[in-house]
Write a protein that holds these residues in place. Structure first.
Motif, PDB file in Angstrom:
ATOM      1  N   ALA A 263       0.817  -1.357  -0.018  1.00 19.96           N
ATOM      2  CA  ALA A 263       0.014  -0.067   0.014  1.00 19.96           C
ATOM      3  C   ALA A 263       0.968   1.350   0.247  1.00 19.96           C
ATOM      4  O   ALA A 263       0.374   2.068  -0.683  1.00 19.96           O
ATOM      5  CB  ALA A 263      -0.876  -0.034   1.288  1.00 19.96           C
ATOM      6  N   TRP A 264       1.933   1.212   0.821  1.00 16.73           N
ATOM      7  CA  TRP A 264       2.903   2.373   0.722  1.00 16.73           C
ATOM      8  C   TRP A 264       3.584   2.527  -0.279  1.00 16.73           C
ATOM      9  O   TRP A 264       4.007   3.780  -0.824  1.00 16.73           O
ATOM     10  CB  TRP A 264       3.625   2.111   2.069  1.00 16.73           C
ATOM     11  CG  TRP A 264       3.072   2.485   3.577  1.00 16.73           C
ATOM     12  CD1 TRP A 264       1.682   2.672   3.672  1.00 16.73           C
ATOM     13  CD2 TRP A 264       3.889   2.566   4.529  1.00 16.73           C
ATOM     14  NE1 TRP A 264       1.587   2.986   4.631  1.00 16.73           N
ATOM     15  CE2 TRP A 264       2.699   2.877   5.513  1.00 16.73           C
ATOM     16  CE3 TRP A 264       5.006   2.362   5.110  1.00 16.73           C
ATOM     17  CZ2 TRP A 264       3.042   2.920   6.728  1.00 16.73           C
ATOM     18  CZ3 TRP A 264       5.178   2.530   6.397  1.00 16.73           C
ATOM     19  CH2 TRP A 264       4.350   3.081   7.219  1.00 16.73           C
ATOM     20  N   VAL A 265       3.903   1.685  -1.046  1.00 18.38           N
ATOM     21  CA  VAL A 265       4.346   1.722  -2.583  1.00 18.38           C
ATOM     22  C   VAL A 265       3.433   2.375  -3.373  1.00 18.38           C
ATOM     23  O   VAL A 265       3.791   3.219  -4.206  1.00 18.38           O
ATOM     24  CB  VAL A 265       4.947   0.246  -3.001  1.00 18.38           C
ATOM     25  CG1 VAL A 265       5.243   0.496  -4.682  1.00 18.38           C
ATOM     26  CG2 VAL A 265       6.092  -0.192  -2.528  1.00 18.38           C
ATOM     27  N   ALA A 266       2.108   2.056  -3.473  1.00 18.56           N
ATOM     28  CA  ALA A 266       1.074   2.691  -4.272  1.00 18.56           C
ATOM     29  C   ALA A 266       0.848   4.031  -3.982  1.00 18.56           C
ATOM     30  O   ALA A 266       0.592   4.657  -4.822  1.00 18.56           O
ATOM     31  CB  ALA A 266      -0.229   1.732  -4.017  1.00 18.56           C
ATOM     32  N   ASN A 267       1.236   4.407  -2.831  1.00 17.68           N
ATOM     33  CA  ASN A 267       0.804   5.869  -2.498  1.00 17.68           C
ATOM     34  C   ASN A 267       2.374   6.764  -2.405  1.00 17.68           C
ATOM     35  O   ASN A 267       2.222   7.652  -2.005  1.00 17.68           O
ATOM     36  CB  ASN A 267      -0.007   6.110  -0.984  1.00 17.68           C
ATOM     37  CG  ASN A 267       0.777   6.114   0.231  1.00 17.68           C
ATOM     38  OD1 ASN A 267       1.794   5.604   0.201  1.00 17.68           O
ATOM     39  ND2 ASN A 267       0.168   6.389   1.280  1.00 17.68           N
ATOM     40  N   GLY A 268       3.430   6.028  -2.815  1.00 19.82           N
ATOM     41  CA  GLY A 268       4.452   6.744  -2.809  1.00 19.82           C
ATOM     42  C   GLY A 268       5.448   6.962  -1.486  1.00 19.82           C
ATOM     43  O   GLY A 268       6.499   7.537  -1.365  1.00 19.82           O
ATOM     44  N   ARG A 269       4.938   6.418  -0.374  1.00 13.27           N
ATOM     45  CA  ARG A 269       5.884   6.464   0.704  1.00 13.27           C
ATOM     46  C   ARG A 269       7.040   5.823   0.527  1.00 13.27           C
ATOM     47  O   ARG A 269       8.210   6.053   1.093  1.00 13.27           O
ATOM     48  CB  ARG A 269       4.929   6.013   1.870  1.00 13.27           C
ATOM     49  CG  ARG A 269       3.934   6.863   2.311  1.00 13.27           C
ATOM     50  CD  ARG A 269       3.267   6.296   3.477  1.00 13.27           C
ATOM     51  NE  ARG A 269       1.958   7.361   3.866  1.00 13.27           N
ATOM     52  CZ  ARG A 269       0.985   7.083   4.361  1.00 13.27           C
ATOM     53  NH1 ARG A 269       0.769   5.776   5.002  1.00 13.27           N
ATOM     54  NH2 ARG A 269      -0.093   7.707   4.551  1.00 13.27           N
ATOM     55  N   LEU A 270       7.011   4.457  -0.048  1.00 10.70           N
ATOM     56  CA  LEU A 270       8.138   3.678  -0.428  1.00 10.70           C
ATOM     57  C   LEU A 270       8.366   3.562  -2.115  1.00 10.70           C
ATOM     58  O   LEU A 270       7.334   4.023  -2.593  1.00 10.70           O
ATOM     59  CB  LEU A 270       7.655   2.203   0.272  1.00 10.70           C
ATOM     60  CG  LEU A 270       7.700   2.068   1.575  1.00 10.70           C
ATOM     61  CD1 LEU A 270       7.353   0.705   1.816  1.00 10.70           C
ATOM     62  CD2 LEU A 270       9.185   2.292   2.235  1.00 10.70           C
ATOM     63  N   THR A 271       9.547   3.461  -2.645  1.00 12.30           N
ATOM     64  CA  THR A 271       9.575   3.134  -3.792  1.00 12.30           C
ATOM     65  C   THR A 271       9.280   1.800  -4.244  1.00 12.30           C
ATOM     66  O   THR A 271       8.885   1.723  -5.126  1.00 12.30           O
ATOM     67  CB  THR A 271      11.203   3.761  -4.130  1.00 12.30           C
ATOM     68  OG1 THR A 271      11.172   4.929  -3.703  1.00 12.30           O
ATOM     69  CG2 THR A 271      11.242   3.652  -5.565  1.00 12.30           C
ATOM     70  N   CYS A 272       9.555   0.730  -3.441  1.00 11.76           N
ATOM     71  CA  CYS A 272       9.459  -0.288  -4.002  1.00 11.76           C
ATOM     72  C   CYS A 272       9.362  -1.438  -2.566  1.00 11.76           C
ATOM     73  O   CYS A 272      10.046  -1.123  -1.609  1.00 11.76           O
ATOM     74  CB  CYS A 272      10.656  -1.047  -4.900  1.00 11.76           C
ATOM     75  SG  CYS A 272      12.110  -1.725  -4.413  1.00 11.76           S
ATOM     76  N   TYR A 273       8.865  -2.915  -2.700  1.00 13.22           N
ATOM     77  CA  TYR A 273       9.031  -3.798  -1.588  1.00 13.22           C
ATOM     78  C   TYR A 273       9.596  -4.953  -2.347  1.00 13.22           C
ATOM     79  O   TYR A 273       9.270  -5.365  -3.488  1.00 13.22           O
ATOM     80  CB  TYR A 273       7.529  -4.020  -1.124  1.00 13.22           C
ATOM     81  CG  TYR A 273       7.554  -4.955  -0.088  1.00 13.22           C
ATOM     82  CD1 TYR A 273       7.771  -4.822   1.223  1.00 13.22           C
ATOM     83  CD2 TYR A 273       7.138  -6.341  -0.254  1.00 13.22           C
ATOM     84  CE1 TYR A 273       7.888  -6.037   2.184  1.00 13.22           C
ATOM     85  CE2 TYR A 273       7.326  -7.323   0.513  1.00 13.22           C
ATOM     86  CZ  TYR A 273       7.641  -7.111   1.820  1.00 13.22           C
ATOM     87  OH  TYR A 273       7.585  -8.013   2.807  1.00 13.22           O
ATOM     88  N   TRP A 274      10.531  -5.838  -1.674  1.00 12.40           N
ATOM     89  CA  TRP A 274      11.084  -6.819  -2.072  1.00 12.40           C
ATOM     90  C   TRP A 274      11.079  -7.924  -0.914  1.00 12.40           C
ATOM     91  O   TRP A 274      11.374  -7.424   0.298  1.00 12.40           O
ATOM     92  CB  TRP A 274      12.519  -6.667  -2.440  1.00 12.40           C
ATOM     93  CG  TRP A 274      12.994  -7.628  -2.830  1.00 12.40           C
ATOM     94  CD1 TRP A 274      13.034  -8.589  -4.120  1.00 12.40           C
ATOM     95  CD2 TRP A 274      14.282  -8.396  -2.266  1.00 12.40           C
ATOM     96  NE1 TRP A 274      13.925  -9.555  -4.325  1.00 12.40           N
ATOM     97  CE2 TRP A 274      14.576  -9.671  -3.121  1.00 12.40           C
ATOM     98  CE3 TRP A 274      14.884  -8.289  -1.014  1.00 12.40           C
ATOM     99  CZ2 TRP A 274      15.675 -10.508  -2.771  1.00 12.40           C
ATOM    100  CZ3 TRP A 274      15.802  -9.221  -0.768  1.00 12.40           C
ATOM    101  CH2 TRP A 274      16.262 -10.135  -1.612  1.00 12.40           C
ATOM    102  N   GLU A 275      10.662  -8.931  -1.227  1.00 11.95           N
ATOM    103  CA  GLU A 275      10.981 -10.325  -0.136  1.00 11.95           C
ATOM    104  C   GLU A 275      11.098 -11.453  -0.831  1.00 11.95           C
ATOM    105  O   GLU A 275      10.211 -11.935  -1.787  1.00 11.95           O
ATOM    106  CB  GLU A 275       9.582 -10.343   0.707  1.00 11.95           C
ATOM    107  CG  GLU A 275       9.805 -11.401   2.001  1.00 11.95           C
ATOM    108  CD  GLU A 275       8.730 -11.339   2.746  1.00 11.95           C
ATOM    109  OE1 GLU A 275       8.606 -12.451   3.731  1.00 11.95           O
ATOM    110  OE2 GLU A 275       8.042 -10.300   3.006  1.00 11.95           O
ATOM    111  N   TYR A 276      12.031 -12.256  -0.707  1.00  7.36           N
ATOM    112  CA  TYR A 276      12.382 -13.515  -1.101  1.00  7.36           C
ATOM    113  C   TYR A 276      11.387 -14.518  -0.522  1.00  7.36           C
ATOM    114  O   TYR A 276      11.475 -14.479   0.630  1.00  7.36           O
ATOM    115  CB  TYR A 276      13.849 -13.898  -1.170  1.00  7.36           C
ATOM    116  CG  TYR A 276      14.272 -15.202  -1.757  1.00  7.36           C
ATOM    117  CD1 TYR A 276      14.616 -15.241  -2.906  1.00  7.36           C
ATOM    118  CD2 TYR A 276      14.193 -16.288  -0.798  1.00  7.36           C
ATOM    119  CE1 TYR A 276      14.828 -16.422  -3.585  1.00  7.36           C
ATOM    120  CE2 TYR A 276      14.402 -17.596  -1.445  1.00  7.36           C
ATOM    121  CZ  TYR A 276      14.860 -17.641  -2.865  1.00  7.36           C
ATOM    122  OH  TYR A 276      15.251 -18.851  -3.334  1.00  7.36           O
ATOM    123  N   ASP A 277      10.892 -15.315  -1.292  1.00  9.57           N
ATOM    124  CA  ASP A 277      10.023 -16.503  -1.126  1.00  9.57           C
ATOM    125  C   ASP A 277       8.602 -15.842  -0.253  1.00  9.57           C
ATOM    126  O   ASP A 277       8.366 -16.394   0.817  1.00  9.57           O
ATOM    127  CB  ASP A 277      10.682 -17.431  -0.105  1.00  9.57           C
ATOM    128  CG  ASP A 277      10.088 -18.770  -0.153  1.00  9.57           C
ATOM    129  OD1 ASP A 277       9.684 -19.081  -1.113  1.00  9.57           O
ATOM    130  OD2 ASP A 277      10.406 -19.626   0.655  1.00  9.57           O
TER     131      ASP A 277
END
Length: 140
Positions: A123-137
């Motif tokens: 959600a925070w990526v969608a509203n620009g608070r974060l640039t991206c989210y990454w999680e292996y597995d």
């Protein structure tokens, strides 16, 4: 014929508490999330953050919203401005791959955060608070 009817029926995906460890520890980064899938494709998603009274909603092809207002991803043009969030992996292989990712990303991005709720991070990526989210597995 019955299995084809079931496969084409809408169904609800529900996470009663995303960020379970945060919830158990009393950290305000946990919330419910709900999605509706139709014919194997997610078409509606809702994430409610009760700690900030923020409701994130999205319908396929119609954009994303927070409390009814359209939201947009960040406009970072340079990886050096990226604020990256990542998940906390549960197993040894995931931990190894995550540490490799940190080693590659950390020198290039503004910062990396591990906050413990994949739904909220999306959600925070969608509203620009974060640039991206990454999680292996990451499990769904």
């Amino acid at each position: 014929h019955m299995s084809a009817q079931i496969a084409s029926a809408p169904y609800l995906l529900f996470s009663s508490v995303d960020g379970t460890t945060n919830f158990v520890s009393g950290m305000p980064l946990c919330m419910p999330s709900v999605a509706v899938a139709y014919k194997g494709e997610v078409v509606v998603g809702v994430i409610y953050d009760p700690h900030r009274d923020e409701m994130f909603t999205a319908c396929k092809g119609q954009g994303a919203f927070m409390n009814g207002e359209r939201i947009h991803v960040g406009e970072q043009d340079d990886i050096g401005d990226a604020v990256v969030a990542m998940g906390s992996p549960p197993g040894p292989e995931s931990m190894e791959m995550s540490l490799r990712g940190i080693q590659v990303l950390m020198p290039k991005v503004r910062t990396i955060r591990m906050l413990g709720s994949a739904a909220l991070m999306f959600a925070w990526v969608a509203n620009g608070r974060l640039t991206c989210y990454w999680e292996y597995d990451l499990s769904s």
